[in-house]
Design an enzyme around this catalytic site. Structure first.
Site, PDB file in Angstrom:
ATOM      1  N   GLU A 182       9.096   4.475  14.770  1.00 30.54           N
ATOM      2  CA  GLU A 182      10.071   4.606  13.941  1.00 30.54           C
ATOM      3  C   GLU A 182      11.231   5.152  13.603  1.00 30.54           C
ATOM      4  O   GLU A 182      12.358   4.251  13.183  1.00 30.54           O
ATOM      5  CB  GLU A 182       8.354   5.355  13.252  1.00 30.54           C
ATOM      6  CG  GLU A 182       9.224   5.483  12.162  1.00 30.54           C
ATOM      7  CD  GLU A 182       9.536   5.324  10.739  1.00 30.54           C
ATOM      8  OE1 GLU A 182       8.748   3.708  11.111  1.00 30.54           O
ATOM      9  OE2 GLU A 182      10.021   5.280  10.037  1.00 30.54           O
ATOM     10  N   ASN A 220       6.967 -13.780  -9.168  1.00 31.03           N
ATOM     11  CA  ASN A 220       7.091 -13.286  -8.178  1.00 31.03           C
ATOM     12  C   ASN A 220       5.373 -13.624  -7.382  1.00 31.03           C
ATOM     13  O   ASN A 220       4.566 -13.504  -8.044  1.00 31.03           O
ATOM     14  CB  ASN A 220       6.647 -11.643  -8.460  1.00 31.03           C
ATOM     15  CG  ASN A 220       6.640 -10.943  -6.993  1.00 31.03           C
ATOM     16  OD1 ASN A 220       6.822 -11.040  -5.597  1.00 31.03           O
ATOM     17  ND2 ASN A 220       5.819  -9.676  -8.076  1.00 31.03           N
ATOM     18  N   GLY A 221       5.651 -13.970  -6.256  1.00 26.26           N
ATOM     19  CA  GLY A 221       4.321 -14.801  -5.782  1.00 26.26           C
ATOM     20  C   GLY A 221       4.796 -16.461  -4.728  1.00 26.26           C
ATOM     21  O   GLY A 221       5.824 -16.588  -4.922  1.00 26.26           O
ATOM     22  N   GLU A 280      16.596  -1.344  10.583  1.00 31.76           N
ATOM     23  CA  GLU A 280      16.129  -2.147   8.868  1.00 31.76           C
ATOM     24  C   GLU A 280      17.408  -1.740   8.416  1.00 31.76           C
ATOM     25  O   GLU A 280      18.419  -2.385   7.542  1.00 31.76           O
ATOM     26  CB  GLU A 280      15.340  -1.042   8.699  1.00 31.76           C
ATOM     27  CG  GLU A 280      14.428  -1.250   8.672  1.00 31.76           C
ATOM     28  CD  GLU A 280      13.114  -0.679   7.855  1.00 31.76           C
ATOM     29  OE1 GLU A 280      12.223  -0.361   7.081  1.00 31.76           O
ATOM     30  OE2 GLU A 280      13.283   1.273   8.271  1.00 31.76           O
ATOM     31  N   LYS A 309      13.647   2.291  11.812  1.00 39.73           N
ATOM     32  CA  LYS A 309      14.790   3.040  10.765  1.00 39.73           C
ATOM     33  C   LYS A 309      16.428   2.144  12.166  1.00 39.73           C
ATOM     34  O   LYS A 309      16.940   2.148  10.477  1.00 39.73           O
ATOM     35  CB  LYS A 309      15.049   4.716  10.503  1.00 39.73           C
ATOM     36  CG  LYS A 309      13.864   5.688  10.165  1.00 39.73           C
ATOM     37  CD  LYS A 309      13.492   4.796   8.792  1.00 39.73           C
ATOM     38  CE  LYS A 309      13.154   4.026   8.872  1.00 39.73           C
ATOM     39  NZ  LYS A 309      11.391   3.502   8.539  1.00 39.73           N
ATOM     40  N   HIS A 337       8.774  -0.139  33.803  1.00 41.84           N
ATOM     41  CA  HIS A 337       7.952  -1.167  34.076  1.00 41.84           C
ATOM     42  C   HIS A 337       9.244  -2.421  33.433  1.00 41.84           C
ATOM     43  O   HIS A 337       8.437  -3.064  32.856  1.00 41.84           O
ATOM     44  CB  HIS A 337       6.837  -1.238  33.445  1.00 41.84           C
ATOM     45  CG  HIS A 337       5.920  -0.552  34.072  1.00 41.84           C
ATOM     46  ND1 HIS A 337       5.354  -0.667  35.423  1.00 41.84           N
ATOM     47  CD2 HIS A 337       5.138   0.783  33.820  1.00 41.84           C
ATOM     48  CE1 HIS A 337       4.169   0.404  35.778  1.00 41.84           C
ATOM     49  NE2 HIS A 337       4.475   1.175  34.429  1.00 41.84           N
ATOM     50  N   TRP A 362      13.900 -12.559  -3.876  1.00 44.63           N
ATOM     51  CA  TRP A 362      13.592 -11.467  -2.350  1.00 44.63           C
ATOM     52  C   TRP A 362      13.302 -13.543  -1.962  1.00 44.63           C
ATOM     53  O   TRP A 362      11.562 -13.673  -2.604  1.00 44.63           O
ATOM     54  CB  TRP A 362      12.925 -11.456  -2.260  1.00 44.63           C
ATOM     55  CG  TRP A 362      12.902 -10.742  -0.309  1.00 44.63           C
ATOM     56  CD1 TRP A 362      13.700 -10.619   0.024  1.00 44.63           C
ATOM     57  CD2 TRP A 362      11.685 -11.271   0.639  1.00 44.63           C
ATOM     58  NE1 TRP A 362      13.413  -9.762   1.295  1.00 44.63           N
ATOM     59  CE2 TRP A 362      12.865 -11.361   1.732  1.00 44.63           C
ATOM     60  CE3 TRP A 362      11.069 -12.996   0.554  1.00 44.63           C
ATOM     61  CZ2 TRP A 362      11.804 -11.259   3.215  1.00 44.63           C
ATOM     62  CZ3 TRP A 362      10.440 -13.027   1.653  1.00 44.63           C
ATOM     63  CH2 TRP A 362      10.683 -12.206   2.458  1.00 44.63           C
ATOM     64  N   LYS A 391      10.944  -4.015  -0.328  1.00 46.28           N
ATOM     65  CA  LYS A 391      10.059  -2.713  -0.060  1.00 46.28           C
ATOM     66  C   LYS A 391       9.323  -3.143  -0.357  1.00 46.28           C
ATOM     67  O   LYS A 391       7.519  -2.063   0.512  1.00 46.28           O
ATOM     68  CB  LYS A 391      10.685  -0.878  -1.165  1.00 46.28           C
ATOM     69  CG  LYS A 391      10.361  -0.447  -0.517  1.00 46.28           C
ATOM     70  CD  LYS A 391      10.356   1.055  -1.078  1.00 46.28           C
ATOM     71  CE  LYS A 391      10.107   2.374  -0.215  1.00 46.28           C
ATOM     72  NZ  LYS A 391      10.180   1.982   1.005  1.00 46.28           N
ATOM     73  N   CYS A 442      10.070  -9.350  -5.402  1.00 46.56           N
ATOM     74  CA  CYS A 442      10.853 -10.124  -6.123  1.00 46.56           C
ATOM     75  C   CYS A 442      10.379  -8.932  -6.800  1.00 46.56           C
ATOM     76  O   CYS A 442       9.058  -8.167  -7.280  1.00 46.56           O
ATOM     77  CB  CYS A 442      10.041 -11.747  -6.899  1.00 46.56           C
ATOM     78  SG  CYS A 442      11.055 -12.916  -5.535  1.00 46.56           S
ATOM     79  N   ARG A 484      12.914  -4.326  -4.360  1.00 47.65           N
ATOM     80  CA  ARG A 484      11.861  -5.879  -4.240  1.00 47.65           C
ATOM     81  C   ARG A 484      12.316  -6.386  -3.754  1.00 47.65           C
ATOM     82  O   ARG A 484      11.780  -7.532  -3.054  1.00 47.65           O
ATOM     83  CB  ARG A 484      11.157  -5.750  -5.369  1.00 47.65           C
ATOM     84  CG  ARG A 484      10.484  -4.794  -5.613  1.00 47.65           C
ATOM     85  CD  ARG A 484       9.638  -4.809  -7.420  1.00 47.65           C
ATOM     86  NE  ARG A 484       8.620  -6.008  -7.163  1.00 47.65           N
ATOM     87  CZ  ARG A 484       6.691  -5.374  -6.175  1.00 47.65           C
ATOM     88  NH1 ARG A 484       7.156  -4.422  -6.234  1.00 47.65           N
ATOM     89  NH2 ARG A 484       6.458  -6.577  -6.217  1.00 47.65           N
TER      90      ARG A 484
END
Ligand code: G6P
Length: 613
Positions: free
Chosen positions: A486, A100-101, A493, A490, A509, A74, A608, A2, A27
């Site tokens: 990574e 925010n929290g 996401e 990407k 395997h 968020w 983010k 947020c 955010r």
């Protein structure tokens, strides 16, 4: 997560708050809202969706006022709809809050407020907090700053909040614990935000609000800070070094592609003043100041989340190779809760782009409480993690706005490599010859990235070929294994294509059972590092009719001939290959997402800065 923003001064608040929300939208972007005080009214406008949806709605309303607060959400408690959007008002509609929290004990507080006649409209923990503030304020007949202070003494959880009061249009009260908050100081005006990006346009004088501190912003008065425990604090004003152009797209269609293309510069910035090519030397102040600690460390624990965790894996390979110190790489979310063994002669390295990730911050606190030496590798200057570690290094990649991390990753790998080399050189575990070779090669990396970026159009074409795919596998070995992880992250996401990263030899395997023409495989098969072994792994995939895209070293013919598509990168030292190999994978994910019409900079469900567990 947020984003919160506030303004009090002589200007119209609405445009400042909206622009601030747009800067903070990375955010969270489930809903957005704004509260403005004007001519004795408290006007609150909020909506599900993005800031652009809020603008469409708010601009039909009265948006006058020189004091206000705004929020981009968020969702944690309650689905992302308009009712749950912030700001939330108190029962009397005299107070409004943004938050925010997470308020962990909201259920108990809510129950007791219901007993006192309060009713609730939303499912949020935030509404509980504003009702609590109002209840305390009215029942004790006290002012807003004192009511906020008393209320926060009853709250368990994390917050950055800002509260305004209908009858006091010259006041904003804000506070933080666990979630970030910055105050900007202008001429007879104050700005308030989750980070400095909404503020830089107006002033470079900022105060980072400390843990459990309450700030009182009164029009035309000095900033006042006191703790929740009622201790007065003197504000510590700092100078921001960020520039406005760093926060804009600069002609690129998305922040992500801008940030990918910035990497030659950001890596030079990471090395500036640290890598001296003429003297063939590296100087990392964070290491020099704590040399004995590093040289005597029995073990290094790296803790991080997401992309930063991948950078940590590369750091492990480099530190173990050059410095011969055992390294463990831990997901912060696991580390903080699983009762890990931490010794006083351990070094814990916390890696975080934002410097605010709640789990990494908690891992830092845990390791600190066990007596370990904590070293931070962060990008956002003045953020919580660097302020809670014993020492560290900034990555200096500049503001990263795209939710998918790109330039921060390569900067983290650069700093970790420099650190590994410095420890190795001082310990004598890295030969002078190898040290000099890598130092001069580090200096060439920015130019080599520029060369890789020239293949952008070719990679964009290749991406078009693969938009059909539902799944992808990424493979690499050694230093390239974390790069495979990574690359897969990407793609997941931003394009919502399922992708897995694997150490190439692990394919047999299990994952090799998935290989078919419908399962494209991306293989990092550079000449530095287990090349022949990776060639054999590719053969195994080709034998099962898999379609392979390879990342190869310039001049390679064997793998290029063996695979369906190949992208070449310049040759370099093995430990530096990730800095080049990551680039085509970033571009590939970006272009697939663009072709699929995905929201590249704000992918669904992500944020983010993850300031909740
Ligand atoms: C989120 C972001 C990722 C990032 C991770 C860790 O998931 O979307 O890009 O890698 O958090 O964030 P940090 O700021 O600690 O590096």
């Amino acid at each position: 997560m947020c984003g919160i923003v506030g303004y009090i001064g002589n200007k119209q608040a609405y445009p400042i708050l909206i622009k601030g929300l747009q800067r903070l939208e990375y955010r969270g972007y489930d809903s957005a809202g704004i509260a403005l005080l004007s001519e004795g009214n408290l006007n609150v406008y909020k909506t599900k969706g993005k800031v652009s949806d809020l603008i469409r709605f708010a601009e039909q309303q009265d948006i006058k006022g020189t004091v206000g607060i705004a929020h981009t959400r968020w969702a944690t408690h309650g689905e992302p709809n308009t009712i749950n959007a912030h700001p939330h008002c108190s029962q009397s509609e005299e107070l409004a809050i943004i938050h925010n929290g997470i308020i962990e004990n909201y259920a108990v507080l809510k129950e007791s407020l219901i007993e006192h006649g309060y009713t609730f409209h939303s499912q949020t923990d935030t509404e509980v907090l504003i009702q609590l503030i109002e209840y305390i304020k009215k029942s004790n007949n006290i002012d807003l700053p004192t009511a906020v202070q008393l209320a926060l003494n009853q709250v368990v959880g994390a917050y950055a909040i800002a509260v305004i009061e209908k009858n006091h249009p010259d006041l904003i009260v804000a506070a933080r614990k666990g979630s970030p908050l910055v105050v900007g100081i202008g001429d007879d005006e104050f700005f308030l935000a989750s980070d400095a990006t909404p503020i830089i346009e107006f002033t470079n004088q900022v105060v980072y609000v400390g843990e459990e501190e309450i700030v009182t912003l009164r029009r035309g008065k000095q900033l006042k800070i006191r703790t929740i425990g009622n201790v007065e604090k003197t504000p510590e004003v700092m100078n921001l070094e960020m520039t406005l152009s760093q926060l804009e797209k600069g002609g690129y269609p998305h922040f992500m592609i801008k940030e990918i293309f910035e990497q030659p510069k950001t890596l030079s910035d990471s090395m500036r003043g640290r890598v001296n090519i003429e003297e063939n030397n590296i100087k990392l102040a964070g290491f020099i100041d704590n040399k004995e600690k590093f040289l005597n460390a029995k073990r290094i624990i790296i803790t991080a989340c997401g992309t930063s965790w991948h950078a940590g894996l590369i750091g492990k390979y480099a530190i173990e190779e050059f410095a011969r110190i055992p390294v463990e790489v831990e997901y912060s979310s696991e580390f903080r809760y699983r009762k890990p063994v931490i010794h006083t002669d351990d070094i814990v390295i916390a890696i975080s782009q934002s410097g605010e990730t709640a789990d990494t911050l908690a891992a830092v606190e845990l390791a600190k409480s066990k007596g370990a030496f904590i070293f931070g590798i962060c990008n956002v200057v003045g953020s919580s993690i660097p302020r809670n570690t014993h020492s560290g290094c900034y990555t200096h990649a500049g503001p990263e706005i795209g939710v998918a991390s790109t330039k921060a990753f390569t900067a983290q790998v650069t700093v970790l490599t420099m650190l590994a080399m410095m420890i190795g050189k001082e310990k004598g575990t890295l030969s002078h010859e190898q040290y000099f070779k890598i130092v001069s090669e580090l200096g060439r990396i920015p130019d080599k990235i520029t060369q890789v970026l020239k293949q952008n159009t070719k990679i964009a074409e290749l991406a078009k070929t693969f938009t059909y795919a539902q799944n992808f596998i990424y493979m690499g070995r050694g230093y390239n294994f974390p790069v495979a992880l990574e690359g897969a992250l990407k793609l997941k996401e931003i394009s919502y294509i399922h992708a897995e990263g694997y150490p190439a030899a692990e394919m047999k395997h299990g994952p090799i059972a998935l290989i078919s023409q419908e399962m494209p495989v991306v293989v990092i098969a550079t000449s530095a590092g287990m090349y022949e072994k990776v060639v054999s792994n590719i053969q195994e995939i080709k034998a099962r009719k898999g379609r392979v895209i390879s990342i190869v070293t310039e001049g390679d013919v064997v793998v290029s001939n063996l695979t369906d598509y190949s992208i070449s990168i310049p040759d370099t030292e093995e430990c530096l290959v990730p800095l080049l190999a990551a680039i085509p994978l970033q571009l590939f994910a970006y272009h697939i997402a663009v072709v699929k019409g995905c929201d590249v900079d704000q992918p669904r469900n992500l944020a983010k800065s993850v300031t909740v567990e």
